[in-house]
Enzyme design. Structure first.
Site, mmCIF file in Angstrom:
data_model
loop_
_atom_site.group_PDB
_atom_site.id
_atom_site.type_symbol
_atom_site.label_atom_id
_atom_site.label_comp_id
_atom_site.label_asym_id
_atom_site.label_seq_id
_atom_site.Cartn_x
_atom_site.Cartn_y
_atom_site.Cartn_z
ATOM 1 C CB SER A 45 -1.391 0.112 1.056
ATOM 2 O OG SER A 45 -1.212 1.002 1.440
ATOM 3 C CE1 TYR A 60 -4.580 -2.282 4.450
ATOM 4 C CE2 TYR A 60 -3.678 0.463 3.511
ATOM 5 C CZ TYR A 60 -3.937 -0.805 3.801
ATOM 6 O OH TYR A 60 -4.280 -1.480 2.228
#
Length: 333
Positions: free
Chosen positions: A139, A165
C-alpha cells in the site's frame, strides 16, 4: 499456469479474476467472505464471475470455464494447505487482507491477525510447494508522513508510519524479503495508490462522496480540503498486475508503486462527481484526522521501465464509469 488469487471476492481480486477469465490458465479464487463490509456486494461480484453456489466446496464458473472458487480463510492454514497442494499452484496473487485505514484505528488486532498472520501462511505454503513467485498487495500507506518529496519513489523512507494498517503492509514487505533471503521465494509487493472504479468498496472515497451527493447529505472534507490522492482506476491496476504476472523479466524489484502518477485534490475529485451527477455537494470542512496522509503521489517510473505499465484512465473517464455503475447497482429501484 495454475494461478491462485486470494481475496477474489474483493474489489481488486474480482476485477483481476474477470480479466483472467477464459485465458489458457487455471485460476483458483479464494475468499472467506467476511463481513467487514456488505457480503451482498461480495456475493454479487462472485455472481458476475459465474459463481452462484457459494459454499465450502469448490465451484467452477458457469461463465468462465477456467475460473474456480472455494470459500477458504487465509488464516486457516490446514484448509489452505490442502487446497494449494492439491491444485499444484504455480503462482500466487495475494490480495486478501483486512482493508481500510480508518478501521485500523478501532480494531488494530484484526490487521495483525489477517494481514500479517495470513501472509505468513501464504509464504509458508509458497516455501512448502516450491512456488517461486508471490505477487502481493502492499500500500501507498507505507510512506506514512514522508511527503517531503512530492513524487514518492520505492526507495524513499518508510519508517514513519501513521497507522496499524500501514504497519501491517510494511511488515509484509519485510517478511517477503526474509523469505527470499532464506528460501529463494521471489515476491513482488505492489504499493497500490487509492484504487477506485466500479464494484469498489463502500468505505472508499468514491462511494462515500457519490452516495452523499445523490442523497443530499453532508460530506466531511478533511484538513479543510487541503488533501490530495493519487486516484488510480481499477482497469489500470489490473493491467499492471497482469504485466507483472506474465513477464519473463528476471530482474524484479522487491516492491513497485502502482498508481496514476497524477494526484487530484479531494475538492477536485468531488467536483468531478458533481459534474457527472449534475448535483451540488454539501460540504463541511473539518480538521485532519490523526493517522492519515495529507498527500500521495506515485513515482511509477520503475514499473513503467520494467513492465511497460502506464495508467491511461483520466479521472473524469473513471468517475463517469463509476457513477454509471453506481446508479445501475445501487439505484435499481
Amino acid at each position: 499456469m495454475n494461478i491462485l488469487i486470494t481475496g477474489a471476492a474483493g474489489f481488486i481480486g474480482f476485477h483481476l479474476a474477470k480479466a483472467l477469465g477464459n485465458t489458457q490458465n487455471s485460476i483458483y479464487c479464494l475468499d472467506n467472505l467476511n463481513n467487514y463490509y456488505s457480503t451482498t456486494l461480495k456475493l454479487d461480484r462472485l455472481s458476475e464471475l459465474g459463481f452462484n453456489q457459494i459454499g465450502i466446496t469448490e465451484e467452477t464458473s458457469i461463465l468462465y470455464e477456467n475460473l474456480h472458487f472455494c470459500k477458504i480463510d487465509i488464516n486457516n492454514l490446514e484448509e489452505l494447505r490442502k487446497f494449494v497442494t492439491k491444485k499444484r499452484i504455480d503462482k500466487i496473487i495475494h490480495l486478501a487482507a483486512q482493508a481500510g485505514v480508518r478501521y485500523s484505528f478501532e480494531n488494530p488486532s484484526e490487521y495483525i491477525k489477517v494481514n500479517i498472520g495470513g501472509f505468513l501462511n501464504i509464504l509458508e505454503l509458497a516455501r512448502e510447494n516450491n512456488i517461486k513467485h508471490v505477487i502481493y498487495a502492499s500500500s501507498s500507506s507505507v510512506y506514512g508522513s514522508n511527503i517531503e518529496k512530492r513524487r514518492l519513489h520505492e526507495g524513499d523512507n518508510t519508517d514513519n508510519l501513521l497507522n496499524i494498517y500501514a504497519v501491517s503492509k510494511k511488515t509484509n514487505e519485510l517478511m517477503a524479503k526474509a523469505y527470499f533471503n532464506l528460501y529463494g521465494i521471489k515476491s513482488t509487493g505492489l504499493r497500490f495508490f487509492t484504487v477506485y472504479g466500479p464494484w469498489g468498496r463502500p468505505d472508499m472515497a468514491a462511494y462515500i462522496f457519490t452516495k452523499s451527493i445523490l442523497d443530499g447529505s453532508v460530506i466531511k472534507v478533511l484538513n479543510n480540503g487541503n488533501l490530495e490522492r493519487d486516484f488510480t482506476y481499477i482497469d489500470d491496476i489490473v493491467t499492471g498486475i497482469l504485466n507483472i504476472c506474465f513477464s519473463n523479466n528476471a530482474e524484479l524489484r522487491d516492491t513497485y508503486n502502482i498508481g496514476s502518477g497524477n494526484p487530484v485534490s479531494i475538492i477536485d475529485f468531488i467536483k468531478t462527481i458533481e459534474d457527472e451527477t449534475k448535483i451540488k455537494a454539501n460540504l463541511k470542512f473539518v480538521s485532519m484526522n490523526k493517522g492519515e496522509s495529507k498527500s500521495t503521489n506515485a513515482n511509477t517510473s520503475s514499473i513503467r521501465d520494467d513492465f511497460g505499465y502506464l495508467a491511461v484512465t483520466e479521472i473524469h473517464e473513471g468517475i463517469k464509469s463509476y457513477i454509471q455503475w453506481f446508479r445501475e447497482y445501487y439505484c435499481k429501484n
